[in-house]
Design a protein around this motif. Structure first.
Motif, PDB file in Angstrom:
ATOM      1  N   MET A   1       0.851  -1.180   0.000  1.00 33.20           N
ATOM      2  CA  MET A   1       0.000   0.000   0.000  1.00 33.20           C
ATOM      3  C   MET A   1       0.893   1.237   0.000  1.00 33.20           C
ATOM      4  O   MET A   1       1.853   1.332   0.743  1.00 33.20           O
ATOM      5  N   LYS A   2       0.563   2.154  -0.864  1.00 38.32           N
ATOM      6  CA  LYS A   2       1.244   3.432  -0.870  1.00 38.32           C
ATOM      7  C   LYS A   2       0.857   4.166   0.407  1.00 38.32           C
ATOM      8  O   LYS A   2      -0.154   3.876   1.027  1.00 38.32           O
ATOM      9  N   SER A   3       1.646   5.137   0.797  1.00 38.03           N
ATOM     10  CA  SER A   3       1.340   5.896   2.000  1.00 38.03           C
ATOM     11  C   SER A   3       0.041   6.681   1.814  1.00 38.03           C
ATOM     12  O   SER A   3      -0.075   7.519   0.914  1.00 38.03           O
ATOM     13  N   LEU A   4      -0.938   6.403   2.655  1.00 36.63           N
ATOM     14  CA  LEU A   4      -2.229   7.085   2.547  1.00 36.63           C
ATOM     15  C   LEU A   4      -2.106   8.572   2.872  1.00 36.63           C
ATOM     16  O   LEU A   4      -2.944   9.361   2.444  1.00 36.63           O
ATOM     17  N   GLU A   5      -1.061   8.956   3.599  1.00 39.55           N
ATOM     18  CA  GLU A   5      -0.870  10.372   3.921  1.00 39.55           C
ATOM     19  C   GLU A   5      -0.712  11.220   2.656  1.00 39.55           C
ATOM     20  O   GLU A   5      -0.988  12.412   2.670  1.00 39.55           O
ATOM     21  N   GLN A   6      -0.284  10.590   1.569  1.00 38.73           N
ATOM     22  CA  GLN A   6      -0.168  11.300   0.291  1.00 38.73           C
ATOM     23  C   GLN A   6      -1.518  11.826  -0.188  1.00 38.73           C
ATOM     24  O   GLN A   6      -1.584  12.761  -0.970  1.00 38.73           O
ATOM     25  N   LEU A   7      -2.583  11.219   0.285  1.00 38.35           N
ATOM     26  CA  LEU A   7      -3.930  11.621  -0.118  1.00 38.35           C
ATOM     27  C   LEU A   7      -4.366  12.952   0.499  1.00 38.35           C
ATOM     28  O   LEU A   7      -5.221  13.637  -0.057  1.00 38.35           O
ATOM     29  N   PHE A  46     -20.097   9.600  -2.675  1.00 38.35           N
ATOM     30  CA  PHE A  46     -19.292   8.457  -2.259  1.00 38.35           C
ATOM     31  C   PHE A  46     -18.515   7.866  -3.432  1.00 38.35           C
ATOM     32  O   PHE A  46     -17.370   7.453  -3.275  1.00 38.35           O
ATOM     33  N   HIS A  47     -19.135   7.834  -4.603  1.00 40.51           N
ATOM     34  CA  HIS A  47     -18.470   7.297  -5.793  1.00 40.51           C
ATOM     35  C   HIS A  47     -17.268   8.163  -6.191  1.00 40.51           C
ATOM     36  O   HIS A  47     -16.213   7.637  -6.539  1.00 40.51           O
ATOM     37  N   VAL A  48     -17.428   9.465  -6.136  1.00 34.84           N
ATOM     38  CA  VAL A  48     -16.302  10.359  -6.450  1.00 34.84           C
ATOM     39  C   VAL A  48     -15.183  10.136  -5.426  1.00 34.84           C
ATOM     40  O   VAL A  48     -14.002  10.103  -5.780  1.00 34.84           O
ATOM     41  N   GLY A  49     -15.548   9.953  -4.166  1.00 36.03           N
ATOM     42  CA  GLY A  49     -14.549   9.658  -3.135  1.00 36.03           C
ATOM     43  C   GLY A  49     -13.818   8.359  -3.411  1.00 36.03           C
ATOM     44  O   GLY A  49     -12.597   8.270  -3.254  1.00 36.03           O
ATOM     45  N   GLN A  54      -9.023   5.227  -4.702  1.00 39.14           N
ATOM     46  CA  GLN A  54      -8.625   3.924  -5.234  1.00 39.14           C
ATOM     47  C   GLN A  54      -7.247   3.903  -5.914  1.00 39.14           C
ATOM     48  O   GLN A  54      -6.507   2.946  -5.733  1.00 39.14           O
ATOM     49  N   PRO A  55      -6.843   4.926  -6.680  1.00 42.85           N
ATOM     50  CA  PRO A  55      -5.514   4.876  -7.305  1.00 42.85           C
ATOM     51  C   PRO A  55      -4.353   4.806  -6.306  1.00 42.85           C
ATOM     52  O   PRO A  55      -3.246   4.426  -6.677  1.00 42.85           O
ATOM     53  N   PHE A  56      -4.590   5.145  -5.056  1.00 44.87           N
ATOM     54  CA  PHE A  56      -3.550   5.115  -4.037  1.00 44.87           C
ATOM     55  C   PHE A  56      -3.447   3.761  -3.346  1.00 44.87           C
ATOM     56  O   PHE A  56      -2.588   3.565  -2.497  1.00 44.87           O
ATOM     57  N   LEU A  57      -4.330   2.828  -3.700  1.00 47.98           N
ATOM     58  CA  LEU A  57      -4.374   1.528  -3.043  1.00 47.98           C
ATOM     59  C   LEU A  57      -3.772   0.438  -3.917  1.00 47.98           C
ATOM     60  O   LEU A  57      -3.709   0.556  -5.132  1.00 47.98           O
ATOM     61  N   ASP A  58      -3.352  -0.643  -3.260  1.00 47.52           N
ATOM     62  CA  ASP A  58      -2.876  -1.819  -3.980  1.00 47.52           C
ATOM     63  C   ASP A  58      -4.061  -2.549  -4.596  1.00 47.52           C
ATOM     64  O   ASP A  58      -5.205  -2.342  -4.198  1.00 47.52           O
TER      65      ASP A  58
END
Length: 133
Positions: A1-7, A46-49, A54-58
């Protein structure tokens, strides 16, 4: 998983037209007004969220809404064009807090703060199967 803090601080805006599937149908007498439902508008936010996160997840991870606080501020009719904006306002462990808004021009239609939890797709599958058997 990429670092979620990047979000943190990232945002996404999408224009869309409210369609018939989002119509408010709880009250037969008011149904003729063809107003959008709160749940339909929330689903779009919710869909936009989801699309933002999603691109930040494995590949083996997914984010799911686990909490929401909604304020539906103004009615809007089916067929109207609106903008949906979502911004990441917090990240703690596997939980991502987002703020979303639905706008018609300068008029705020709906605002919502919600939390998406990042979980394993396999865990979700396994849990869903256990609950149905």
């Amino acid at each position: 998983m990429k670092s979620l803090e990047q979000l943190l601080g990232t945002s996404k805006t999408v224009d869309f037209t409210i369609d018939e599937s989002m119509a408010w149908r709880e009250d037969r007498e008011m149904e003729i007004l063809e107003l959008a439902s709160t749940s339909g508008l929330c689903a779009q936010v919710f869909h936009v969220g989801y699309d933002l996160v999603q691109p930040f997840l494995d590949e083996d991870q997914v984010s799911v809404v686990i909490e929401a606080n909604v304020r539906h501020l103004s009615p809007i009719r089916v067929g109207e064009a609106v903008a949906v904006g979502v911004k990441v306002i917090g990240v703690v462990e596997n939980k991502i807090k987002l703020r979303g808004v639905v706008m018609k021009g300068e008029t705020k239609i709906l605002e919502v703060e919600f939390v998406r939890a990042v979980i394993s797709r396999n865990y979700l599958r396994r849990t869903a199967l256990e609950k149905t058997t």
